[in-house]
Design a protein around this motif. Structure first.
Motif, PDB file in Angstrom:
ATOM      1  N   VAL A  43      -6.159  11.134  -9.716  1.00 17.83           N
ATOM      2  CA  VAL A  43      -5.605  10.161  -8.610  1.00 17.83           C
ATOM      3  C   VAL A  43      -6.120  10.801  -7.484  1.00 17.83           C
ATOM      4  CG1 VAL A  43      -3.775   8.990  -7.658  1.00 17.83           C
ATOM      5  CG2 VAL A  43      -4.056   9.172  -9.930  1.00 17.83           C
ATOM      6  N   VAL A  44      -6.581  10.079  -6.580  1.00 13.40           N
ATOM      7  CA  VAL A  44      -6.792  10.616  -5.255  1.00 13.40           C
ATOM      8  C   VAL A  44      -6.535   9.656  -4.112  1.00 13.40           C
ATOM      9  CG1 VAL A  44      -9.176  11.531  -6.010  1.00 13.40           C
ATOM     10  CG2 VAL A  44      -9.267   9.198  -5.231  1.00 13.40           C
ATOM     11  N   ALA A  45      -6.397   9.988  -2.692  1.00 17.90           N
ATOM     12  CA  ALA A  45      -5.918   9.188  -1.712  1.00 17.90           C
ATOM     13  C   ALA A  45      -6.799   7.647  -1.505  1.00 17.90           C
ATOM     14  CB  ALA A  45      -5.871   9.971  -0.457  1.00 17.90           C
ATOM     15  N   MET A  46      -6.089   6.848  -0.909  1.00 21.09           N
ATOM     16  CA  MET A  46      -7.011   5.631  -0.715  1.00 21.09           C
ATOM     17  C   MET A  46      -7.879   5.927   0.238  1.00 21.09           C
ATOM     18  SD  MET A  46      -5.370   2.048   1.049  1.00 21.09           S
ATOM     19  CE  MET A  46      -4.391   1.782  -0.360  1.00 21.09           C
ATOM     20  N   PRO A  47      -9.207   5.466   0.247  1.00 18.43           N
ATOM     21  CA  PRO A  47     -10.299   5.693   1.174  1.00 18.43           C
ATOM     22  C   PRO A  47      -9.662   5.360   2.584  1.00 18.43           C
ATOM     23  CG  PRO A  47     -11.127   5.374  -0.962  1.00 18.43           C
ATOM     24  CD  PRO A  47      -9.670   5.167  -1.170  1.00 18.43           C
ATOM     25  N   GLU A  48     -10.286   5.440   3.550  1.00 21.24           N
ATOM     26  CA  GLU A  48      -9.982   5.000   4.992  1.00 21.24           C
ATOM     27  C   GLU A  48     -10.562   3.621   5.144  1.00 21.24           C
ATOM     28  OE1 GLU A  48      -8.513   3.806   8.338  1.00 21.24           O
ATOM     29  OE2 GLU A  48      -7.703   5.604   7.025  1.00 21.24           O
ATOM     30  N   GLY A  49     -11.834   3.573   4.399  1.00 20.45           N
ATOM     31  CA  GLY A  49     -12.758   2.426   4.719  1.00 20.45           C
ATOM     32  C   GLY A  49     -12.134   1.128   3.901  1.00 20.45           C
ATOM     33  N   PHE A  50     -11.502   1.335   2.662  1.00 16.00           N
ATOM     34  CA  PHE A  50     -10.741   0.296   2.061  1.00 16.00           C
ATOM     35  C   PHE A  50      -9.451  -0.195   2.679  1.00 16.00           C
ATOM     36  CE2 PHE A  50      -7.713  -1.197  -1.149  1.00 16.00           C
ATOM     37  CZ  PHE A  50      -8.221  -2.212  -1.683  1.00 16.00           C
ATOM     38  N   ARG A  51      -8.584   0.868   3.441  1.00 13.09           N
ATOM     39  CA  ARG A  51      -7.518   0.479   3.924  1.00 13.09           C
ATOM     40  C   ARG A  51      -7.790  -0.345   5.316  1.00 13.09           C
ATOM     41  NH1 ARG A  51      -4.786   5.824   6.034  1.00 13.09           N
ATOM     42  NH2 ARG A  51      -5.094   6.163   3.673  1.00 13.09           N
TER      43      ARG A  51
ATOM     44  N   PHE B 217       0.932  -1.156  -0.015  1.00  8.37           N
ATOM     45  CA  PHE B 217      -0.148   0.027  -0.268  1.00  8.37           C
ATOM     46  C   PHE B 217       0.897   1.110   0.137  1.00  8.37           C
ATOM     47  CE2 PHE B 217      -4.300  -1.471   2.285  1.00  8.37           C
ATOM     48  CZ  PHE B 217      -4.576  -2.257   1.105  1.00  8.37           C
ATOM     49  N   ASN B 218       0.374   2.192  -0.507  1.00  2.45           N
ATOM     50  CA  ASN B 218       0.967   3.662  -0.458  1.00  2.45           C
ATOM     51  C   ASN B 218      -0.081   4.725  -0.452  1.00  2.45           C
ATOM     52  OD1 ASN B 218       0.047   4.603  -3.200  1.00  2.45           O
ATOM     53  ND2 ASN B 218       1.641   2.998  -4.097  1.00  2.45           N
ATOM     54  N   LYS B 219      -0.104   5.811  -0.375  1.00  2.00           N
ATOM     55  CA  LYS B 219      -1.132   6.870  -0.299  1.00  2.00           C
ATOM     56  C   LYS B 219      -2.211   6.665  -1.164  1.00  2.00           C
ATOM     57  CE  LYS B 219      -1.887  11.944   0.040  1.00  2.00           C
ATOM     58  NZ  LYS B 219      -1.142  13.260  -0.232  1.00  2.00           N
ATOM     59  N   TYR B 220      -1.936   6.320  -2.357  1.00  2.00           N
ATOM     60  CA  TYR B 220      -2.889   6.225  -3.552  1.00  2.00           C
ATOM     61  C   TYR B 220      -3.405   5.054  -3.933  1.00  2.00           C
ATOM     62  CZ  TYR B 220      -1.078  10.967  -3.866  1.00  2.00           C
ATOM     63  OH  TYR B 220      -0.876  12.490  -3.457  1.00  2.00           O
ATOM     64  N   GLY B 221      -2.859   3.746  -3.552  1.00  2.00           N
ATOM     65  CA  GLY B 221      -3.319   2.396  -4.001  1.00  2.00           C
ATOM     66  C   GLY B 221      -2.273   1.383  -3.652  1.00  2.00           C
ATOM     67  N   GLY B 222      -2.014   0.394  -4.548  1.00  2.00           N
ATOM     68  CA  GLY B 222      -1.104  -0.570  -3.901  1.00  2.00           C
ATOM     69  C   GLY B 222      -0.940  -1.555  -4.879  1.00  2.00           C
ATOM     70  N   ASP B 223      -0.788  -2.994  -4.764  1.00  2.00           N
ATOM     71  CA  ASP B 223      -0.565  -3.923  -5.657  1.00  2.00           C
ATOM     72  C   ASP B 223      -1.661  -5.168  -5.251  1.00  2.00           C
ATOM     73  OD1 ASP B 223       1.364  -2.887  -7.289  1.00  2.00           O
ATOM     74  OD2 ASP B 223       3.083  -3.893  -5.684  1.00  2.00           O
ATOM     75  N   ILE B 224      -2.421  -5.709  -6.143  1.00  2.00           N
ATOM     76  CA  ILE B 224      -3.224  -6.954  -6.102  1.00  2.00           C
ATOM     77  C   ILE B 224      -2.366  -8.088  -6.780  1.00  2.00           C
ATOM     78  CG2 ILE B 224      -5.418  -8.013  -6.674  1.00  2.00           C
ATOM     79  CD1 ILE B 224      -6.575  -5.346  -6.734  1.00  2.00           C
ATOM     80  N   THR B 225      -2.107  -8.946  -6.081  1.00  2.00           N
ATOM     81  CA  THR B 225      -1.367 -10.354  -6.509  1.00  2.00           C
ATOM     82  C   THR B 225      -2.261 -11.449  -6.783  1.00  2.00           C
ATOM     83  OG1 THR B 225      -1.091 -11.085  -4.349  1.00  2.00           O
ATOM     84  CG2 THR B 225       0.711  -9.407  -5.160  1.00  2.00           C
ATOM     85  N   PHE B 226      -1.926 -12.212  -7.513  1.00  2.00           N
ATOM     86  CA  PHE B 226      -2.524 -13.434  -7.904  1.00  2.00           C
ATOM     87  C   PHE B 226      -1.650 -14.646  -8.023  1.00  2.00           C
ATOM     88  CE2 PHE B 226      -4.056  -9.602  -9.989  1.00  2.00           C
ATOM     89  CZ  PHE B 226      -5.710  -9.741  -9.885  1.00  2.00           C
ATOM     90  N   ARG B 227      -1.925 -15.814  -7.499  1.00  2.00           N
ATOM     91  CA  ARG B 227      -1.199 -17.058  -7.825  1.00  2.00           C
ATOM     92  C   ARG B 227      -2.377 -17.985  -8.398  1.00  2.00           C
ATOM     93  NH1 ARG B 227       1.557 -19.320  -2.712  1.00  2.00           N
ATOM     94  NH2 ARG B 227      -0.535 -19.529  -1.936  1.00  2.00           N
ATOM     95  N   ILE B 228      -1.808 -18.490  -9.720  1.00  2.00           N
ATOM     96  CA  ILE B 228      -3.058 -19.058 -10.410  1.00  2.00           C
ATOM     97  C   ILE B 228      -2.139 -20.710 -10.317  1.00  2.00           C
ATOM     98  CG2 ILE B 228      -4.091 -19.504 -12.539  1.00  2.00           C
ATOM     99  CD1 ILE B 228      -2.522 -16.155 -12.287  1.00  2.00           C
ATOM    100  N   THR B 229      -3.215 -21.611  -9.923  1.00  2.00           N
ATOM    101  CA  THR B 229      -2.942 -22.955  -9.957  1.00  2.00           C
ATOM    102  C   THR B 229      -3.796 -23.858 -10.443  1.00  2.00           C
ATOM    103  OG1 THR B 229      -3.581 -23.330  -7.707  1.00  2.00           O
ATOM    104  CG2 THR B 229      -1.163 -22.675  -7.855  1.00  2.00           C
ATOM    105  N   ARG B 230      -3.196 -25.339 -10.819  1.00  2.00           N
ATOM    106  CA  ARG B 230      -4.329 -26.184 -11.380  1.00  2.00           C
ATOM    107  C   ARG B 230      -4.495 -26.980 -10.232  1.00  2.00           C
ATOM    108  NH1 ARG B 230      -2.653 -26.934 -16.556  1.00  2.00           N
ATOM    109  NH2 ARG B 230      -0.956 -28.355 -15.570  1.00  2.00           N
ATOM    110  N   PRO B 231      -5.536 -27.015  -9.382  1.00  2.00           N
ATOM    111  CA  PRO B 231      -5.576 -28.138  -8.170  1.00  2.00           C
ATOM    112  C   PRO B 231      -5.277 -29.610  -8.611  1.00  2.00           C
ATOM    113  CG  PRO B 231      -7.090 -26.235  -8.008  1.00  2.00           C
ATOM    114  CD  PRO B 231      -6.511 -26.150  -9.363  1.00  2.00           C
ATOM    115  N   LYS B 232      -5.881 -29.913  -9.651  1.00  2.00           N
ATOM    116  CA  LYS B 232      -6.037 -31.234 -10.226  1.00  2.00           C
ATOM    117  C   LYS B 232      -4.502 -32.103 -10.224  1.00  2.00           C
ATOM    118  CE  LYS B 232      -6.303 -33.319 -14.566  1.00  2.00           C
ATOM    119  NZ  LYS B 232      -7.104 -33.561 -15.738  1.00  2.00           N
ATOM    120  N   ASP B 233      -3.397 -31.261 -10.450  1.00  2.00           N
ATOM    121  CA  ASP B 233      -2.109 -31.660 -10.399  1.00  2.00           C
ATOM    122  C   ASP B 233      -1.297 -30.783  -9.671  1.00  2.00           C
ATOM    123  OD1 ASP B 233      -1.870 -29.800 -12.119  1.00  2.00           O
ATOM    124  OD2 ASP B 233      -1.036 -30.748 -13.591  1.00  2.00           O
ATOM    125  N   LYS B 234      -1.775 -29.849  -8.993  1.00  2.00           N
ATOM    126  CA  LYS B 234      -0.904 -28.875  -8.173  1.00  2.00           C
ATOM    127  C   LYS B 234      -0.129 -28.337  -8.795  1.00  2.00           C
ATOM    128  CE  LYS B 234      -1.586 -31.551  -3.807  1.00  2.00           C
ATOM    129  NZ  LYS B 234      -2.552 -32.190  -4.180  1.00  2.00           N
TER     130      LYS B 234
END
Length: 147
Positions: free
Chosen positions: A129-137, A92-109
């Protein structure tokens, strides 16, 4: 050229959702195409935000806008494969951040892909661009901060 490497903290995954590779997601090489993977990542992001009560756009015009996307592919996926998208959030920073993804195939891991999507809060009415809302944080109290 150096290869992109993505590694994310285990404790920052907040959500997971299954998605099925459709026949229409397959490219000429007979595996999941890059364009379809990006669409699936976008769907997983939308489900994650919905699960945590984050609307696409608030009444005042504030919403989230994607600033970048990095993806590394580790294994092929094929039509009708069930994939699990684990979604996290970090840096997180004042304006946003990063959304991360791990994509797996459970059948064979198999680890199919890792991805990171940068975002900022953006007011679509004022085009700023605006500051991150407190509710999100407040929804993600374990997330690290960078300045």
């Amino acid at each position: 050229m150096a290869r992109l490497q993505l590694h994310f903290p285990e404790d920052q995954y907040y959500y997971s959702t299954p998605l099925t590779v459709r026949v229409t997601d397959i490219n000429g090489a007979n595996h999941l195409g890059n364009d379809s993977m990006i669409s699936m990542i976008s769907e997983a992001r939308a489900r994650f935000l919905f699960e945590f009560g984050v609307p696409e756009t608030e009444r005042d015009g504030t919403g989230i806008i994607v600033t970048d996307l990095a993806t590394t592919y580790r294994a092929e996926a094929h039509a009708r494969d069930q994939l699990l998208f684990e979604v996290g959030i970090m840096d997180f920073n004042k304006y946003g951040g990063d959304i991360t993804f791990r994509i797996t195939r459970p059948k064979d891991k198999a680890l199919v892909a890792m991805a990171k999507s940068g975002f900022v809060f953006f007011n679509y009415k004022t085009s700023q661009v605006v500051a991150m809302p407190e509710g999100f944080r407040a929804k993600f109290d374990r997330v690290n901060w960078i300045d």
